[in-house]
Design a protein around this motif. Sequence first.
Motif, PDB file in Angstrom:
ATOM      1  N   VAL A  35       0.833  -1.120   0.205  1.00 32.60           N
ATOM      2  CA  VAL A  35      -0.001   0.040   0.029  1.00 32.60           C
ATOM      3  C   VAL A  35       0.998   1.073  -0.017  1.00 32.60           C
ATOM      4  O   VAL A  35       1.826   1.347   0.969  1.00 32.60           O
ATOM      5  N   PHE A  36       0.720   2.256  -0.939  1.00 31.44           N
ATOM      6  CA  PHE A  36       1.735   3.082  -1.235  1.00 31.44           C
ATOM      7  C   PHE A  36       1.183   4.421  -1.020  1.00 31.44           C
ATOM      8  O   PHE A  36      -0.021   4.989  -1.765  1.00 31.44           O
ATOM      9  N   PHE A  37       1.330   5.348   0.266  1.00 26.57           N
ATOM     10  CA  PHE A  37       0.843   6.535   0.283  1.00 26.57           C
ATOM     11  C   PHE A  37       1.603   7.765  -0.030  1.00 26.57           C
ATOM     12  O   PHE A  37       3.076   7.695   0.231  1.00 26.57           O
ATOM     13  N   THR A  38       1.290   8.482  -0.909  1.00 24.80           N
ATOM     14  CA  THR A  38       2.185   9.581  -1.411  1.00 24.80           C
ATOM     15  C   THR A  38       1.345  10.840  -1.658  1.00 24.80           C
ATOM     16  O   THR A  38       0.030  10.781  -1.560  1.00 24.80           O
ATOM     17  N   CYS A  39       2.055  12.096  -1.781  1.00 25.71           N
ATOM     18  CA  CYS A  39       1.505  13.432  -1.989  1.00 25.71           C
ATOM     19  C   CYS A  39       0.516  13.304  -3.237  1.00 25.71           C
ATOM     20  O   CYS A  39       0.823  12.580  -4.310  1.00 25.71           O
ATOM     21  N   MET A  40      -0.284  14.130  -3.436  1.00 16.80           N
ATOM     22  CA  MET A  40      -0.964  14.477  -4.582  1.00 16.80           C
ATOM     23  C   MET A  40      -0.367  15.243  -5.418  1.00 16.80           C
ATOM     24  O   MET A  40      -0.847  15.898  -6.499  1.00 16.80           O
ATOM     25  N   ASP A  41       0.801  15.792  -5.187  1.00 18.14           N
ATOM     26  CA  ASP A  41       1.487  16.771  -6.054  1.00 18.14           C
ATOM     27  C   ASP A  41       1.667  16.286  -7.485  1.00 18.14           C
ATOM     28  O   ASP A  41       2.077  14.949  -7.582  1.00 18.14           O
ATOM     29  N   ASN A  62      -2.824  11.944  -1.068  1.00 16.93           N
ATOM     30  CA  ASN A  62      -3.601  12.997  -0.584  1.00 16.93           C
ATOM     31  C   ASN A  62      -2.533  14.111  -0.350  1.00 16.93           C
ATOM     32  O   ASN A  62      -1.272  14.038  -0.527  1.00 16.93           O
ATOM     33  N   ALA A  63      -3.170  15.250   0.107  1.00 15.85           N
ATOM     34  CA  ALA A  63      -2.252  16.373   0.363  1.00 15.85           C
ATOM     35  C   ALA A  63      -1.362  16.167   1.610  1.00 15.85           C
ATOM     36  O   ALA A  63      -1.690  15.949   2.668  1.00 15.85           O
ATOM     37  N   GLY A  64      -0.241  16.187   1.286  1.00 17.12           N
ATOM     38  CA  GLY A  64       1.072  16.139   2.207  1.00 17.12           C
ATOM     39  C   GLY A  64       1.225  14.470   2.660  1.00 17.12           C
ATOM     40  O   GLY A  64       1.899  14.411   3.635  1.00 17.12           O
ATOM     41  N   ASN A  65       0.836  13.397   1.936  1.00 16.33           N
ATOM     42  CA  ASN A  65       0.766  11.996   2.239  1.00 16.33           C
ATOM     43  C   ASN A  65       0.689  11.746   3.624  1.00 16.33           C
ATOM     44  O   ASN A  65       1.313  11.217   4.472  1.00 16.33           O
ATOM     45  N   VAL A  66      -0.439  12.485   4.053  1.00 19.78           N
ATOM     46  CA  VAL A  66      -0.763  12.259   5.557  1.00 19.78           C
ATOM     47  C   VAL A  66      -1.613  10.990   5.849  1.00 19.78           C
ATOM     48  O   VAL A  66      -2.608  10.515   5.031  1.00 19.78           O
ATOM     49  N   ILE A  67      -1.245  10.387   6.832  1.00 21.98           N
ATOM     50  CA  ILE A  67      -2.031   9.288   7.331  1.00 21.98           C
ATOM     51  C   ILE A  67      -2.548   9.436   8.698  1.00 21.98           C
ATOM     52  O   ILE A  67      -1.761   9.398   9.694  1.00 21.98           O
ATOM     53  N   PRO A  68      -3.713  10.146   9.075  1.00 23.36           N
ATOM     54  CA  PRO A  68      -4.066  10.500  10.350  1.00 23.36           C
ATOM     55  C   PRO A  68      -4.303   9.143  11.273  1.00 23.36           C
ATOM     56  O   PRO A  68      -4.679   8.170  10.571  1.00 23.36           O
ATOM     57  N   HIS A  69      -4.025   9.466  12.517  1.00 20.50           N
ATOM     58  CA  HIS A  69      -4.443   8.466  13.429  1.00 20.50           C
ATOM     59  C   HIS A  69      -5.583   8.261  13.862  1.00 20.50           C
ATOM     60  O   HIS A  69      -6.331   9.143  13.848  1.00 20.50           O
TER      61      HIS A  69
END
Length: 113
Positions: A35-41, A62-69
């Motif tokens: 599973v690859f989380f990355t910025c939406m840039d 997503n904006a800023g490759n954020v994974i909120p707790h």
Amino acid sequence: MDRILRGIMKYRVTDRKTMVEQFERVRDQPEPKAVFFTCMDSRMIPTRFTETNVGDMFVVRNAGNVIPHSQHFVNEMTTTEPAALELGCIVNNIKHIIVCGHSDCKVSLETVD
């Protein structure tokens, strides 16, 4: 916008058949490895710099490759990031989570008063 529309039309003529064949190969038995989380840039193209193919990984942008707790969003019923983790890790038994940040990000996270 014209360039984007021309690109779509060109894709339909030149690349669509090959892509459909790739989708058909993995349709019934996809085997994603991460599973690859990355910025939406818009400059970030994860499948290009990882040299991955259709079905190789789930990509969440997503904006800023954020994974909120999850404890910070207890009132939220559905968000993309936990759903991606559940689909990847629980349903597909994926063992690799990649969070890809980069320098000189052009996605602005501004607070509106």
